[in-house]
Enzyme design. Structure first.
Site, mmCIF file in Angstrom:
data_model
loop_
_atom_site.group_PDB
_atom_site.id
_atom_site.type_symbol
_atom_site.label_atom_id
_atom_site.label_comp_id
_atom_site.label_asym_id
_atom_site.label_seq_id
_atom_site.Cartn_x
_atom_site.Cartn_y
_atom_site.Cartn_z
ATOM 1 N N LEU A 230 26.791 28.507 40.689
ATOM 2 C CA LEU A 230 28.227 28.286 41.272
ATOM 3 C C LEU A 230 28.173 26.552 40.616
ATOM 4 O O LEU A 230 27.105 25.335 41.389
ATOM 5 C CB LEU A 230 28.130 28.314 43.128
ATOM 6 C CG LEU A 230 29.267 27.764 43.480
ATOM 7 C CD1 LEU A 230 30.119 28.043 43.286
ATOM 8 C CD2 LEU A 230 28.358 27.612 45.115
ATOM 9 N N ASP A 231 29.165 26.349 40.557
ATOM 10 C CA ASP A 231 29.126 24.513 39.838
ATOM 11 C C ASP A 231 28.227 23.796 39.087
ATOM 12 O O ASP A 231 28.106 22.629 39.117
ATOM 13 C CB ASP A 231 29.199 23.456 40.819
ATOM 14 C CG ASP A 231 31.227 24.014 42.319
ATOM 15 O OD1 ASP A 231 32.046 24.232 41.217
ATOM 16 O OD2 ASP A 231 31.064 23.876 43.679
ATOM 17 N N GLU A 232 27.164 24.437 38.233
ATOM 18 C CA GLU A 232 26.636 24.555 37.792
ATOM 19 C C GLU A 232 26.474 25.054 35.950
ATOM 20 O O GLU A 232 25.701 24.483 35.357
ATOM 21 C CB GLU A 232 24.740 24.173 38.123
ATOM 22 C CG GLU A 232 25.151 23.942 39.761
ATOM 23 C CD GLU A 232 23.045 23.940 40.163
ATOM 24 O OE1 GLU A 232 22.658 24.474 38.940
ATOM 25 O OE2 GLU A 232 23.599 23.838 41.357
#
Length: 288
Positions: A230-232
């Site tokens: 997530l978001d990485e």
């Protein structure tokens, strides 16, 4: 014979090896291809070499099939993989959005004015709020509401639309849903997300208000490829601006949205111009 007005892009990567630039540029000269722009990078950690060339053929009978056929003999000793693209090719971009319209508005403006060399055949949202904006641009708008119980079905509908509209790239322009692992896998390497750069702090709702309460001195945005972390995912572009005690929460929101707009625009532009290479979980970005 007058030079061809067509411009082409060749991207290549191979293990780091002496003579890589020479073999490519020599081939371009011998085949009468004028190099307009060239970028290269050697990743010493991964022992991988990356190259992007934008060129104009001076032979009016230039053939991409012949280019690939003849270049293959030069590339083989270097274990090089490459792709050739017409520079005027317009990628078909599906935009996913929820209720915030600032990134969608910006992308549509740049698409309409030619700043982004793309087509936008479809806009998909889990809310009906922005349908009028899509209609104004004469773009089909699909409202696909989502609940925890219907998440899989809703994502299947999105993937069906991606296939139906022959989409090359999916842009999450403040689409406020976490994609499932299956969705991430299906869109691997062809989905870009934007979020504020206050993460991993200030997660959840009203992040700029949380940041104001902590007295942050910088706000920013990150655009990255989507993956199951997530978001990485691999970062393409980032933007940042300083703030101080005189900025209230609404000021941070305004500044943050401005940065999100330009950061997402640059990420999409670099992707469609074939300026982004994946190198492990990092990216090589040949900005101009």
């Amino acid at each position: 014979m007058s030079p061809s007005s067509d411009t082409w892009i060749v991207t290549a990567s191979c293990p780091s090896r002496l003579g890589t630039v020479d073999v490519v540029t020599r081939f371009m000269a011998e085949s009468a291809n004028y190099i307009n722009e060239i970028h290269s990078f050697d990743d010493r950690v991964l022992n991988q070499f990356f190259l992007r060339i934008e060129f104009t053929p001076e032979d009016e009978h230039f053939s991409p099939e012949q280019f690939n056929q003849h270049f293959a003999a030069r590339a083989e000793p270097f274990e090089m993989t490459w792709q050739l693209y017409p520079a005027n090719k317009k990628d078909r971009v599906a935009i996913l959005v929820s209720k915030f319209d600032h990134c969608l508005n910006d992308l549509l403006f740049r698409y309409r004015t030619g700043q982004l060399n793309i087509e936008v055949p479809v806009i998909i949202s889990n809310h009906p709020d922005l349908e009028s904006l899509a209609k104004w641009h004469d773009i089909p708008y699909y409202h696909l509401p989502i609940t925890p119980e219907t998440k899989r079905e809703q994502e299947e509908q999105i993937l069906q639309l991606v296939e139906q509209y022959q989409v090359d790239l999916v842009v999450l322009a403040r689409y406020m849903q976490v994609l499932s692992p299956e969705m991430c896998a299906a869109l691997d390497g062809r989905a870009i997300n934007i979020h504020h750069s206050l993460l991993p702090g200030f997660k959840g709702a009203r992040p700029y208000h949380q940041a104001w309460e902590k007295g942050v001195k910088m706000v920013g945005a990150t655009a990255h490829y989507v993956n199951n972390d997530l978001d990485e995912g691999p970062i393409i572009t980032q933007g940042i601006q300083p703030v101080d005690h005189a900025h209230y929460p609404e000021d941070l929101v305004s500044k943050g949205q401005d940065i999100e707009r330009i950061t997402l625009f640059n990420a999409v532009r670099y992707h469609v111009e074939r300026r982004v290479f994946l190198s492990g979980n990092r990216t090589v970005v040949f900005s101009n």
